[in-house]
Design a protein around this motif. Structure first.
Motif, PDB file in Angstrom:
ATOM      1  N   ALA A  73       0.757  -1.286  -0.033  1.00 20.29           N
ATOM      2  CA  ALA A  73      -0.042   0.047   0.043  1.00 20.29           C
ATOM      3  C   ALA A  73       0.852   1.159  -0.207  1.00 20.29           C
ATOM      4  O   ALA A  73       2.165   1.105   0.407  1.00 20.29           O
ATOM      5  CB  ALA A  73      -0.940   0.178   1.280  1.00 20.29           C
ATOM      6  N   ARG A  74       0.339   2.430  -0.232  1.00 20.01           N
ATOM      7  CA  ARG A  74       1.162   3.696  -0.062  1.00 20.01           C
ATOM      8  C   ARG A  74       0.312   4.534   1.121  1.00 20.01           C
ATOM      9  O   ARG A  74      -0.975   4.315   1.044  1.00 20.01           O
ATOM     10  CB  ARG A  74       0.819   4.499  -1.380  1.00 20.01           C
TER      11      ARG A  74
ATOM     12  N   ASP B 296      -4.497   8.120  12.884  1.00 17.46           N
ATOM     13  CA  ASP B 296      -5.578   8.907  12.661  1.00 17.46           C
ATOM     14  C   ASP B 296      -5.336   9.769  11.514  1.00 17.46           C
ATOM     15  O   ASP B 296      -4.345  10.629  11.557  1.00 17.46           O
ATOM     16  CB  ASP B 296      -5.913   9.610  13.927  1.00 17.46           C
ATOM     17  N   THR B 297      -6.245  10.089  10.535  1.00 12.53           N
ATOM     18  CA  THR B 297      -6.202  10.845   9.389  1.00 12.53           C
ATOM     19  C   THR B 297      -5.052  10.732   8.447  1.00 12.53           C
ATOM     20  O   THR B 297      -5.034  11.146   7.557  1.00 12.53           O
ATOM     21  CB  THR B 297      -5.741  12.341   9.781  1.00 12.53           C
ATOM     22  N   ASP B 298      -4.758   9.297   8.447  1.00  9.07           N
ATOM     23  CA  ASP B 298      -3.779   8.680   7.390  1.00  9.07           C
ATOM     24  C   ASP B 298      -4.799   8.644   6.025  1.00  9.07           C
ATOM     25  O   ASP B 298      -6.000   8.414   6.260  1.00  9.07           O
ATOM     26  CB  ASP B 298      -3.381   7.295   7.559  1.00  9.07           C
ATOM     27  N   THR B 299      -3.909   8.777   5.002  1.00  5.08           N
ATOM     28  CA  THR B 299      -4.628   8.484   3.720  1.00  5.08           C
ATOM     29  C   THR B 299      -3.697   6.950   3.180  1.00  5.08           C
ATOM     30  O   THR B 299      -2.701   7.023   3.271  1.00  5.08           O
ATOM     31  CB  THR B 299      -4.562   9.437   2.638  1.00  5.08           C
ATOM     32  N   VAL B 300      -4.658   6.159   2.740  1.00  6.65           N
ATOM     33  CA  VAL B 300      -4.107   4.978   2.497  1.00  6.65           C
ATOM     34  C   VAL B 300      -4.491   4.388   0.800  1.00  6.65           C
ATOM     35  O   VAL B 300      -5.946   4.485   0.540  1.00  6.65           O
ATOM     36  CB  VAL B 300      -4.516   3.749   3.213  1.00  6.65           C
ATOM     37  N   GLU B 301      -3.762   3.842   0.043  1.00  9.56           N
ATOM     38  CA  GLU B 301      -3.976   3.321  -1.287  1.00  9.56           C
ATOM     39  C   GLU B 301      -3.499   2.055  -1.302  1.00  9.56           C
ATOM     40  O   GLU B 301      -2.575   1.710  -1.058  1.00  9.56           O
ATOM     41  CB  GLU B 301      -3.367   4.239  -2.349  1.00  9.56           C
TER      42      GLU B 301
END
Ligand SMILES: Nc1nc2c(ncn2[C@@H]2O[C@H](COP(=O)(O)OP(=O)(O)OP(=O)(O)O)[C@@H](O)[C@H]2O)c(=O)[nH]1
Ligand SMILES: [Mg+2]
Length: 309
Positions: free
Chosen positions: A279-280, A301-306
């Motif tokens: 993942a990124r 908390d508030t990470d963005t994950v691809e």
């Protein structure tokens, strides 16, 4: 000439379709009144089975009655609003959600637990007003045992104390919770804060030194926003935003602290959770923006994950 008993039985069945509770009993009584008054034979049997129907309906509606105290869980967390009567619990519930509920300047306006969904930091959270908790609740006074049962299932509690009221009322409620062995993360909402004096606030702070206080007035949107923040803190959840094909979803996923990238993928789809490779990550848990990470990377908390397939 009475109608043939088979026809009567069919008609009775049709008229009872979809009828429950009082309505069903009313229809059954009407049917019995229409039956010819034979002491034996098929009409007498019909009468007997209709009389039995009344009893069964009573038993069933009592069961429904008891069940309705169970609140169906929805959303990422369930937060209970707890406090003595007439402190403003329903008003706060209404101010934080879309729900229309009776409020009134008298005790016991609300008689059963009332759930309402609200969005906190983009995450759906279920609030539940627990009405009518009084001294002796743990011994089932005022139907307290069922109410405490609902409370036991909640994740956290917002205690409500009305600014101008003596704190003893809420202390009594808290003692009942302690006797029922219910211990949850909690904050204190000081309701009707538009009327609160410093004397009121100090008195409450002294009475509840273990609880963080939030001043709440339904007339003050800022205070409601502060309450939402406090509720978010109570859930203990973390938000993770999903990114795919270069765009990030507006609504975050809500996950337990300590969740990994694998948990993120799994909450999107079990298959994806089982099959993805890497993942990124952007945000607090990333060493640099867009860092490539493995399945066990812990998100914050508030990470963005691809998720990369
Ligand atoms: N001034 C002021 N009045 C409020 C506020 N919140 C609630 N009230 C009033 O307080 C009274 C009680 O409110 P409810 O929301 O019915 O209280 P409750 O705790 O749900 O009461 P029960 O269901 O009877 O236990 C009503 O007359 C409300 O209009 C507030 O922030 N400011
Ligand atoms: Mg109420």
């Amino acid at each position: 000439m009475p109608m043939p008993h088979q026809t009567f039985a069919q008609m009775a069945k049709r008229r009872l379709v979809g009828k429950e509770g009082k309505e069903r009993i009313r229809v059954v009584r009407e049917l019995i009144a229409q039956l010819p008054d034979y002491k034996n034979g098929p009409y007498a049997d019909l009468r007997k089975s209709l009389l039995a129907e009344i009893d069964e309906t009573r038993v069933r509606s009592n069961a429904v009655h008891r069940d309705s105290i169970a609140v169906r869980r929805e959303g990422a967390a369930q937060i209970a609003l707890v406090g003595p009567p007439n402190v403003g619990k329903s008003s706060v519930l209404q101010a934080l959600s879309e729900i229309q509920i009776k409020t009134g300047d008298y005790p016991f306006t609300t008689l059963r637990p009332v759930p309402a969904l609200t969005r906190v930091n983009g995450v759906l959270v279920q609030l539940v007003e627990i009405p009518g908790l009084i001294g002796g609740a743990a011994d089932d006074r005022g139907g307290g045992r069922a109410l405490l049962g609902v409370l036991r299932a909640a994740d956290a509690i917002v205690f409500c104390a009305r600014a101008g009221y003596p704190p003893e009322e809420l202390q009594t409620v808290r003692e009942e919770l302690a006797r029922a062995d219910i211990h949850k993360p909690a904050v204190l909402a000081v309701t009707r804060a538009d009327e609160a004096t410093d004397v009121d606030m100090n008195r409450l702070a002294r009475a509840f030194p273990d609880l963080a206080m939030v001043r709440v007035s339904v007339l003050d949107p800022g205070s409601l926003a502060a309450l939402r923040d406090a509720i978010w803190g109570l859930t203990g959840l973390i938000r993770v935003y999903l990114r795919s094909n270069g765009s990030t979803q507006a609504e975050p996923l809500a996950l337990e602290p300590g969740a990994t990238v694998a948990d993120v993928a799994d909450s999107v789809h079990h298959e994806l959770g089982a099959s993805f490779s890497a993942a990124r990550v952007w945000g607090p848990s990333a060493r640099f923006e867009g860092q490539r990470v493995g399945r066990e990377h812990a998100v914050h908390d508030t990470d963005t994950v691809e998720i990369l397939r």
